[in-house]
Design a protein around this motif. Structure first.
Motif, PDB file in Angstrom:
ATOM      1  N   PRO A 182      -6.021  10.278  -8.808  1.00  7.64           N
ATOM      2  CA  PRO A 182      -6.760   9.703  -7.716  1.00  7.64           C
ATOM      3  C   PRO A 182      -6.409  10.028  -6.421  1.00  7.64           C
ATOM      4  O   PRO A 182      -7.171   9.442  -5.452  1.00  7.64           O
ATOM      5  N   THR A 183      -5.375  10.812  -5.950  1.00  4.04           N
ATOM      6  CA  THR A 183      -5.188  10.984  -4.715  1.00  4.04           C
ATOM      7  C   THR A 183      -4.936  12.442  -4.512  1.00  4.04           C
ATOM      8  O   THR A 183      -3.832  13.066  -4.475  1.00  4.04           O
ATOM      9  N   MET A 291       3.838  19.756  -5.832  1.00  5.60           N
ATOM     10  CA  MET A 291       4.353  18.180  -5.820  1.00  5.60           C
ATOM     11  C   MET A 291       3.702  17.546  -4.516  1.00  5.60           C
ATOM     12  O   MET A 291       3.471  18.556  -3.738  1.00  5.60           O
ATOM     13  N   PRO A 292       3.781  16.329  -4.455  1.00  8.99           N
ATOM     14  CA  PRO A 292       4.107  15.349  -5.324  1.00  8.99           C
ATOM     15  C   PRO A 292       3.179  15.489  -6.701  1.00  8.99           C
ATOM     16  O   PRO A 292       1.841  15.836  -6.480  1.00  8.99           O
ATOM     17  N   VAL A 293       3.616  15.220  -7.693  1.00 10.05           N
ATOM     18  CA  VAL A 293       2.652  15.476  -8.918  1.00 10.05           C
ATOM     19  C   VAL A 293       2.839  14.075  -9.785  1.00 10.05           C
ATOM     20  O   VAL A 293       3.755  13.168  -9.739  1.00 10.05           O
ATOM     21  N   ARG A 294       1.739  13.789 -10.406  1.00  9.26           N
ATOM     22  CA  ARG A 294       1.425  12.399 -11.051  1.00  9.26           C
ATOM     23  C   ARG A 294       1.642  12.774 -12.451  1.00  9.26           C
ATOM     24  O   ARG A 294       0.846  13.593 -12.971  1.00  9.26           O
ATOM     25  N   ARG A 295       2.817  12.145 -12.867  1.00 10.81           N
ATOM     26  CA  ARG A 295       3.233  12.665 -14.372  1.00 10.81           C
ATOM     27  C   ARG A 295       2.423  11.980 -15.318  1.00 10.81           C
ATOM     28  O   ARG A 295       2.001  10.927 -15.179  1.00 10.81           O
ATOM     29  N   ASN A 296       2.103  12.704 -16.476  1.00 12.12           N
ATOM     30  CA  ASN A 296       1.142  12.489 -17.615  1.00 12.12           C
ATOM     31  C   ASN A 296      -0.091  12.285 -17.182  1.00 12.12           C
ATOM     32  O   ASN A 296      -1.022  11.872 -18.034  1.00 12.12           O
ATOM     33  N   MET A 297      -0.534  12.534 -15.907  1.00 14.49           N
ATOM     34  CA  MET A 297      -1.927  12.752 -15.457  1.00 14.49           C
ATOM     35  C   MET A 297      -2.285  13.939 -15.165  1.00 14.49           C
ATOM     36  O   MET A 297      -3.278  14.637 -15.618  1.00 14.49           O
ATOM     37  N   ASP A 301       5.066  15.057 -19.013  1.00 15.68           N
ATOM     38  CA  ASP A 301       6.675  14.844 -18.856  1.00 15.68           C
ATOM     39  C   ASP A 301       6.921  16.222 -19.564  1.00 15.68           C
ATOM     40  O   ASP A 301       8.199  16.763 -19.217  1.00 15.68           O
ATOM     41  N   ASP A 305       9.312  18.583 -17.378  1.00  8.86           N
ATOM     42  CA  ASP A 305      10.833  18.736 -17.613  1.00  8.86           C
ATOM     43  C   ASP A 305      11.272  19.691 -18.541  1.00  8.86           C
ATOM     44  O   ASP A 305      12.427  19.842 -19.113  1.00  8.86           O
ATOM     45  N   VAL A 312      11.218  22.239  -9.634  1.00  5.61           N
ATOM     46  CA  VAL A 312      12.247  21.973  -8.816  1.00  5.61           C
ATOM     47  C   VAL A 312      12.687  23.163  -8.033  1.00  5.61           C
ATOM     48  O   VAL A 312      13.017  23.072  -7.004  1.00  5.61           O
TER      49      VAL A 312
ATOM     50  N   ARG B  87       5.513   7.014 -18.124  1.00  2.95           N
ATOM     51  CA  ARG B  87       4.201   6.425 -17.923  1.00  2.95           C
ATOM     52  C   ARG B  87       3.244   7.201 -17.316  1.00  2.95           C
ATOM     53  O   ARG B  87       3.534   8.310 -16.699  1.00  2.95           O
ATOM     54  N   VAL B  88       1.942   7.082 -17.609  1.00  5.19           N
ATOM     55  CA  VAL B  88       0.759   7.786 -17.133  1.00  5.19           C
ATOM     56  C   VAL B  88       0.688   7.423 -15.717  1.00  5.19           C
ATOM     57  O   VAL B  88       0.314   5.987 -15.348  1.00  5.19           O
ATOM     58  N   MET B  89       0.780   8.179 -14.680  1.00  3.49           N
ATOM     59  CA  MET B  89       0.996   7.530 -13.407  1.00  3.49           C
ATOM     60  C   MET B  89      -0.496   7.687 -12.705  1.00  3.49           C
ATOM     61  O   MET B  89      -0.746   8.244 -11.558  1.00  3.49           O
ATOM     62  N   PRO B  94       2.122   7.800  -6.070  1.00 10.71           N
ATOM     63  CA  PRO B  94       1.905   9.314  -6.431  1.00 10.71           C
ATOM     64  C   PRO B  94       2.955  10.118  -6.793  1.00 10.71           C
ATOM     65  O   PRO B  94       2.786  11.421  -7.050  1.00 10.71           O
ATOM     66  N   GLU B  95       4.123   9.632  -6.804  1.00  8.55           N
ATOM     67  CA  GLU B  95       5.338  10.424  -7.109  1.00  8.55           C
ATOM     68  C   GLU B  95       6.435   9.718  -7.664  1.00  8.55           C
ATOM     69  O   GLU B  95       6.543   8.555  -7.651  1.00  8.55           O
TER      70      GLU B  95
END
Lengths: 332, 332, 332
Positions: A182-183, A291-297, A301, A305, A312, B87-89, B94-95
Motif C-alpha cells: 500500500p506504500t 527495506m522497509p519491507v511489509r512482512r507477509n505482504m 516471514d 528470516d 540484514v 501478521r500480514v502487514m 510499513p516496517e
C-alpha cells in the motif's frame, strides 16, 4: 571521479575502475583494515524526506571515521529553495539553492542530500533538478541520498553484498520482482541496482505487473554500455535459474501524481509477493530487499528470516559503502 | 547484567551487586576518576515522545565519553513500527520492529529508546510491548528512556542523589507525595523510584488522592524481594518523620484513555502540593522532584529554591548515571 | 567579558578591547593559526525558530574545535517555558526557564539560543525577556543566536568581513539600504550591525521607506558612545560615496503584530532593491547581505554574483566568528 569537487549523484558518474576501487575500500573498511580518518570533518545532511536506515548508517559511518554530522530536516530546519536561475524570487522560496549551496560549502566538507519530490508529474520529477542544482552550486562534494531517479549508496551496498555472497558476478542471474504494497517507493533503488548489476556483468531479469515499467533513461544508460536487461511477464519466468531474487515495490510512473488511478491499478496486484515456492524456482537463489519491507505482504516471514535471506547483511553493508564514499569524496 | 546483549529496561533487570556497581561507577565518573572511553562509538536515540532533560543528559554523557549520538525523532524521522509477529502487514506500519532493530544494531553500539504509548488502554500500555520488542530483536544493548511502566535512568539518579545527601539509606524514610498538575505524567518515575528505594532498604510511604493507585506490578516486584511500601490517606501522615519528600504528579490509571473522567477527578485535587509547612513535618527532610515541575502549583518557590531542595542536583546526576550505564552496557 | 559565566547577548556586552580580541582570534582561526581545542565539550543549541546558516555554522564551528552539539528544536523537543517569576504555573508552560537553565547548565558547557518571539507587540518583544531569563538563570555562558533586538554573531562576522575587504574602517562609509521582500526579517541584524560599525568608527547612513524606523534603543546605545548614524530619505543619498552597501529587509515596527497594515505598507515599497546602478553611486562600494536573499527582488543577480559582492565571504566568516566566541566564552 569527476573533477573537483567530486559528487556522487548516480553510479554512472563513476568509471568501472572507480566503482571497483570503492567496493574494495568498502570491503577493507568492513574488516577494519583501513586507517584513514576524517577527524574534525563535518558533513551536512539535508533530508527533504524522512529516513531511518540512510540517516543512521550515514551518521554512524561519519562518527566511526572520527567526523561529525549536521542534520537538517526539510520540515523544520529549512525552507523551500528556488532552483531555477534568473527568476524574480517573489514566490514561496525565500532563498536560492545557489546561495544555500555556496554558504553551506564553507561550513562543511561534504553535503549529503535526499532532495524533495514535488510528486505531481514524473516528466518533471525525473529530471532530478534539485540534486542537480546542489551539485552545480556546491563547492564541496554532493552525495545523493536517493533522488526520484537514483539511489547510488543502496546500489553500492547491494553490489557489495552480492559479491560477498556469490563471488564473481559475471554471468550470474539477478531477478528483480515487483511486490505489492500500500506504500510503494520510488523506482530509484531498482534503477541504480540495474545500473550496478549489468555493469558487473550480471544477467538481469525484471518482472512486474503491466504499468510498472521503469524510466526509459535506465535502458539508455545500460544500452550505452552494451548491456541489456530483460522484462518478463511472469515472476516465475524471471526467477527461473536466478542466483539472486530482489524484491521491491515501486509506484507506477504512468499513474504518477494521480493517487486514484494508482490505487485502482494497485488493487489488481495482490499476490505479487515472494514466498518459499517462488524462491525455490531459482538456482539456490539468495533473497534481497532494500527495506522497509511489509512482512507477509511483499515477502513471507519464512523467506525474510530464512537461511537464504541477505536483507540484514545488505542493510549492514550500507555502513561500509557509505564510509568508502565519504573517504573517496572528502580525502580524494 | 543479563547475557549478551545486556539491556536496561527496568531496575529489576539488575542484581543488587550490579546496581551497586553502577552507582559506584556513576560516583567515580562524577569525580572524573574514571578513564574509560567510548571513542568513535555511537548510540542511536529513538524518541517517540519528546524530551529535554533525558535527551540532553544522554547526548552530553556520550559526548563526554568521546562518543557520538544519532537522534531520531518519532514525529519526523521514522514511521509507525509493527511489533506483533506473524501478521500480514497491510496496515499503517510499513516496517517491523524486528527489521528496524536488526538493521540499526549494525550501525550503532546501543539503542536508547523512549517508546510510544497508544494512550487508549492502561491494560495494554502497561505491557510495555514496544520496548520489549526492541529488546527482543536488537543485537546491541537497549536502554529504556521511560516506558509506560519504568524509568530506570531517573531512578538510578534519584538513588545516587539520596545516597550523596543521606549516606546509608537503610531505614531512612522516603515520602512520595502526589501533586496536582494540569499535565500529569506517567507513573513510571514513581514505579522505578519505589523499586530502587525499597531495594536500598528505605521505608517508603506514598500519599495520593483516591484513584491514583500505582500499577499492581510494583507491589509484586517489591513483594518478591521481601520488601513493602505503604499507602497513606493524608500527605501529612506520609511526610511525618521522612528524610526525603519526593513530589510527582501522575495520571490516574483508573481513568486512563478517558480525558473527561481524568479532568473531573483532577478537579478535586487542588491543594495537593508541597510547601514549607508540609516539608517541615519531615525529619529535616530534603525535597526532590524529577521535573518538569509547575512552580507554586506542585511545589512552592520556597521549597524548590530553598536549602533543602535537591532538584537540580538530582537532574545533574542524570548525566553521571547515564555515563555509568553506557560504559557498563557497551564495554561490559 | 562580564563576570562568570560570561554571556554574549549583544555586542554592547563587550568592551572595545574584548571586541578587538575576538576579531583577532577569529582571523587567526580562519588561518588555522590557533590550536585551542574544545575536546569532549558540548554546547546545547535551542532553536525556538528555524535556522540554516546559523545552525550549520555553529555546529561545524564546534566540531572543528573538537567538540559536540546537542540540537533542541522548539517545535518538537521542548515545550513552552515560563519566564516570569513568582507565578502559579497553571498555564500552558509546564516548566520554568529557571529550572530548564539550571538543569541544562549541568549537562553542557554553553547554551546557544534563538529565543521565541510572540509577535503580538513590539513593546513587549523588544524587551528580549526570554534570552534575558536564560542569561539570568544559566550557570554556563549563553550565546544569543538572534533575538528580536540583536544578532551579535552576524555583526561580528560582518565587521570581520569589512575589515578584510577595507582594512582600517575609521571614516569609511557604510550605507544600509532597506529592501522589499514578502518575508521581511527582524531588525536585529541591522541593530547589531550599526552598533558594530559605529564602534569601529564608520560613518553609517541608513535609507528606508517611511515607517521602517529602527528601535530607539539603537540610537541610545550608539549615542552613549558619542557616535551617531544618519537616516536618509532616498537610497541614492545614502549610497553616495559609500565603501559598503548593505541590503536588508526588515519589518515595520510600527505595524508589528498587524499583518494587514504591514502588507499594505509593504505594497508601497516595490523598487526598494539594490542593482548595479545604485551600487555604482558608491565609492567602489562592496555589496553585503546577511541572507537569505530574494534574488532580483532585494538585489539583482548582477550585484549578488558580481565582483563587488561579499555575501558568500560574509556568510563564511560566521564560522570563524563563532569559533572565536566559543573559545572565549568556554575557555575564557
Amino acid at each position: 571521479m569527476s573533477p573537483s569537487p567530486a559528487h556522487l549523484i548516480r553510479l554512472s558518474d563513476l568509471s568501472d575502475r572507480e566503482l571497483e576501487d570503492l567496493l574494495d575500500l568498502a570491503g577493507r573498511l568492513k574488516r577494519r583494515a583501513a586507517a584513514e580518518k576524517l577527524q574534525n570533518r563535518s558533513v551536512g545532511l539535508l533530508f527533504f524526506r524522512g529516513s531511518l536506515r540512510t540517516r543512521t548508517a550515514f551518521e554512524s559511518a561519519m562518527h566511526q571515521l572520527g567526523g561529525h554530522t549536521v542534520h537538517l530536516a526539510g520540515a523544520s530546519d529549512f525552507w523551500e529553495l528556488e532552483a531555477a536561475e534568473g527568476r524574480v524570487m517573489d514566490g514561496r522560496a525565500p532563498e536560492h539553492v545557489k546561495d544555500a549551496a555556496a554558504v553551506l560549502s564553507s561550513y562543511v566538507d561534504a553535503l549529503a542530500i535526499r532532495p524533495p519530490m514535488a510528486g505531481h508529474s514524473w516528466a518533471s520529477d525525473r529530471r532530478d533538478e534539485a540534486i542537480a542544482a546542489w551539485a552545480k552550486w556546491a563547492r564541496v562534494p554532493v552525495i545523493n541520498l536517493e533522488s526520484a531517479m537514483w539511489h547510488p549508496l543502496q546500489a553500492l551496498s547491494d553490489l557489495m553484498t552480492m559479491k560477498e555472497a556469490l563471488g564473481d558476478l559475471r554471468g550470474k542471474r539477478l531477478a528483480i520482482v515487483w511486490t505489492h504494497s500500500p506504500t510503494p517507493a520510488s523506482p530509484a533503488v531498482v534503477h541504480s541496482l540495474i545500473d550496478a548489476a549489468t555493469r558487473a556483468g550480471m544477467d538481469v531479469r525484471l518482472a512486474h505487473p503491466p504499468g510498472y515499467e521503469l524510466d526509459e533513461e535506465v535502458a539508455r544508460v545500460i544500452g550505452a554500455r552494451g548491456r541489456s536487461y530483460r522484462s518478463c511477464d511472469a515472476r516465475e519466468e524471471a526467477v527461473e535459474g536466478a542466483q539472486v531474487v530482489y524484491a521491491r515495490s515501486w509506484w507506477s510512473l504512468a499513474d504518477y501524481g494521480n493517487p486514484t488511478l494508482a490505487a485502482s491499478r494497485r488493487a489488481r496486484t495482490h499476490g505479487w509477493k515472494v514466498d518459499e515456492d517462488l524462491l525455490a524456482r531459482g538456482d539456490g537463489a539468495r533473497f534481497m530487499h532494500a527495506m522497509p519491507v511489509r512482512r507477509n505482504m511483499e515477502a513471507s516471514d519464512e523467506v525474510l528470516d530464512g537461511p537464504r535471506s541477505l536483507v540484514v547483511e545488505q542493510a549492514a553493508n550500507r555502513l561500509h559503502a557509505t564510509k568508502a564514499v565519504l573517504l573517496k569524496l572528502i580525502k580524494g
